[in-house]
Design an enzyme around this catalytic site. Sequence first.
Site, PDB file in Angstrom:
ATOM      1  N   ASP A 211      -5.298  -0.350  14.136  1.00  0.00           N
ATOM      2  CA  ASP A 211      -4.623  -1.558  13.806  1.00  0.00           C
ATOM      3  C   ASP A 211      -4.068  -2.032  14.939  1.00  0.00           C
ATOM      4  O   ASP A 211      -3.398  -1.072  15.550  1.00  0.00           O
ATOM      5  CB  ASP A 211      -4.029  -1.840  12.806  1.00  0.00           C
ATOM      6  CG  ASP A 211      -2.947  -1.168  12.499  1.00  0.00           C
ATOM      7  OD1 ASP A 211      -2.786   0.174  12.397  1.00  0.00           O
ATOM      8  OD2 ASP A 211      -1.658  -1.779  11.794  1.00  0.00           O
TER       9      ASP A 211
ATOM     10  N   ASP B 205      -2.074   3.533  12.397  1.00  0.00           N
ATOM     11  CA  ASP B 205      -2.050   3.853  11.243  1.00  0.00           C
ATOM     12  C   ASP B 205      -3.439   3.819  10.054  1.00  0.00           C
ATOM     13  O   ASP B 205      -3.619   3.923   9.481  1.00  0.00           O
ATOM     14  CB  ASP B 205      -1.006   3.950  11.563  1.00  0.00           C
ATOM     15  CG  ASP B 205      -0.788   2.322   9.896  1.00  0.00           C
ATOM     16  OD1 ASP B 205      -1.006   1.954  10.503  1.00  0.00           O
ATOM     17  OD2 ASP B 205       0.542   2.071   9.699  1.00  0.00           O
ATOM     18  N   ARG B 206      -3.828   1.990  10.637  1.00  0.00           N
ATOM     19  CA  ARG B 206      -4.984   2.003   9.870  1.00  0.00           C
ATOM     20  C   ARG B 206      -6.079   2.232  10.179  1.00  0.00           C
ATOM     21  O   ARG B 206      -6.680   1.475  11.929  1.00  0.00           O
ATOM     22  CB  ARG B 206      -4.801   0.150   9.435  1.00  0.00           C
ATOM     23  CG  ARG B 206      -3.873  -0.080   9.066  1.00  0.00           C
ATOM     24  CD  ARG B 206      -3.684  -1.537   8.604  1.00  0.00           C
ATOM     25  NE  ARG B 206      -3.013  -1.946   7.530  1.00  0.00           N
ATOM     26  CZ  ARG B 206      -3.006  -2.591   7.188  1.00  0.00           C
ATOM     27  NH1 ARG B 206      -3.570  -3.464   6.268  1.00  0.00           N
ATOM     28  NH2 ARG B 206      -1.805  -3.089   6.073  1.00  0.00           N
TER      29      ARG B 206
END
Length: 543
Positions: free
Chosen positions: A277, A281-282
């Site tokens: 993302d 962090d995603r």
Amino acid sequence: MTPTIIETQAIDGQKPGTSGLRKKTAVFMGPNYLENYVQSIFDGIGGVAGKTLVVGGDGRYFNDSAIQIIARLAAGNGAASIIVGQNGLLSTPAASHLIRLNGTDGGLILSASHNPGGPDADFGLKYNTPNGGPAPENVTDKIYAATTTISQYKTIDATDIDLGTLGETKLGDMTVRIVDPVANYADLMASLFDFDAIKALFASGFTMRFDAMHAITGPYATAILEDTLGAAKGSVVNAVPSPDFGGGHPDPNPIWAKTLVDEMMGSDAPDFGAASDGDGDRNMIMGRGIYVTPSDSLALLAAHATAAPAYAGGLAGVARSMPTSAAVDRVAERLGIEAFETPTGWKFFGNLLDAGRVTICGEESAGTGSTHVREKDGLWAVLLWLNILAKTKSSVKDLMQNHWSDYGRNYYSRHDFEDIDSAKAHACFDALRAAIPTLPGQTHAGLTVESASEFAYDDPVDGSHSAAQGLIVAFNGGARAVLRLSGTGTVGATLRLYLEALETDPNKLTGDPQQALSEVIKAAHAIMQIEAHTGRDAPNVIT
Ligand code: G1P
Ligand code: ZN
């Protein structure tokens, strides 16, 4: 250098949400808005005189100017030094690592994560504590309190720092160290995983596509996957971060990363697909012909983590946010380790990680991470998957299907009703909350409610209590519907409806989740009356 004191007035609504303060970019750029908030962070944490902070962001519109403002306020408040990613860039996990590596007094991360960027989109800022993790509620409460009483901020009169040149410089009396955003993070990854095994995998012709979504992980993924591990050039796409993420929505899910999904479901699909993302962090994980839900990914990573050198000794425990499916709980049960259920938001994992109670944790919202930093980490998840694929020599599809045969499958989906009038969304939520005592025993769409409750959390490490963390309706047979109001949006309100049903029949493990969940969906709507309250009969995002 003497600081300049600027008189200001408190600005309403500077209340940190699930992950820091997020507002429209134009709001953040308004008079004194950022200055007030940064000064309030400093005041809320007891001042920054003599302290060192890491500063960096995901490169979205206003990132660079905001860093200049933050740097001047840090200098005005007497900070000893700041460590800044070159050009103001740092992925959120890399920032967390730099805070820990340098033993700093925390850091400021500029990001609105997966929200779009640009002058008409979103901006955000959060403070991370010296453990590298997002500030817990007792700290964000103090920051918020400071925003309501602020009357002045301290800055210095100085020209902009050159963010592009590596090395040390001065801003007033404060030292500014500009660092390569990727190098330390790449070293950390090399220390966790079996890079030789992954190199051998790529050398054997294994193919992958990593969609950086024009966001921060582009440089990280290119350096690690292509330059170090030998993935074919061009495996990383949309690799150059842009201030508006190429006009896209940098959220790695089947809606916003549809191009990747289409490729992975196509006849020429690579072996492995992933996306990350806005701030890195995603993660989204796919194999040829299969999308792996984040909850399943967490469970699979926990089950196979020992394939990676960093986790070869086994896991201390696992944790998941409450709305995340219980798939990982059964892995923990099998492994004989503790499994924790925390409220939504990475900040709730910090204490468990610090105390050594858990090694791996994750959320249904495409976040997975471990003790290596105190943030979720998209590229880390991708590398752990690669390490597992290299060691097991299986495909993603086979791994997942074997996992379901072994543990059963928690069919799972999240339905988001975005941009709802805030009063209507709250009315819907409050009506369900009020109905909780009456629900047990009721039958809707063939499902009987076993229990209904509002989730609250007592942190097992510091004893802190977090109330009002979402409403749970549990049905006989293990199915469940959860309703939450999002804490990260910047307009209106978003209702999140989380749906889950456990299937153990070996003949029903490879179905379509929406189909498998159809009764739970019907029962949830019958109970929650989302359409009657909000006028919306269908979600606008399904993940
Ligand atoms: C969302 C996710 C949550 C995640 C957060 C920050 O928060 O649901 O899991 O930790 O973004 O990435 P929400 O908008 O639901 O409050
Ligand atoms: Zn993010």
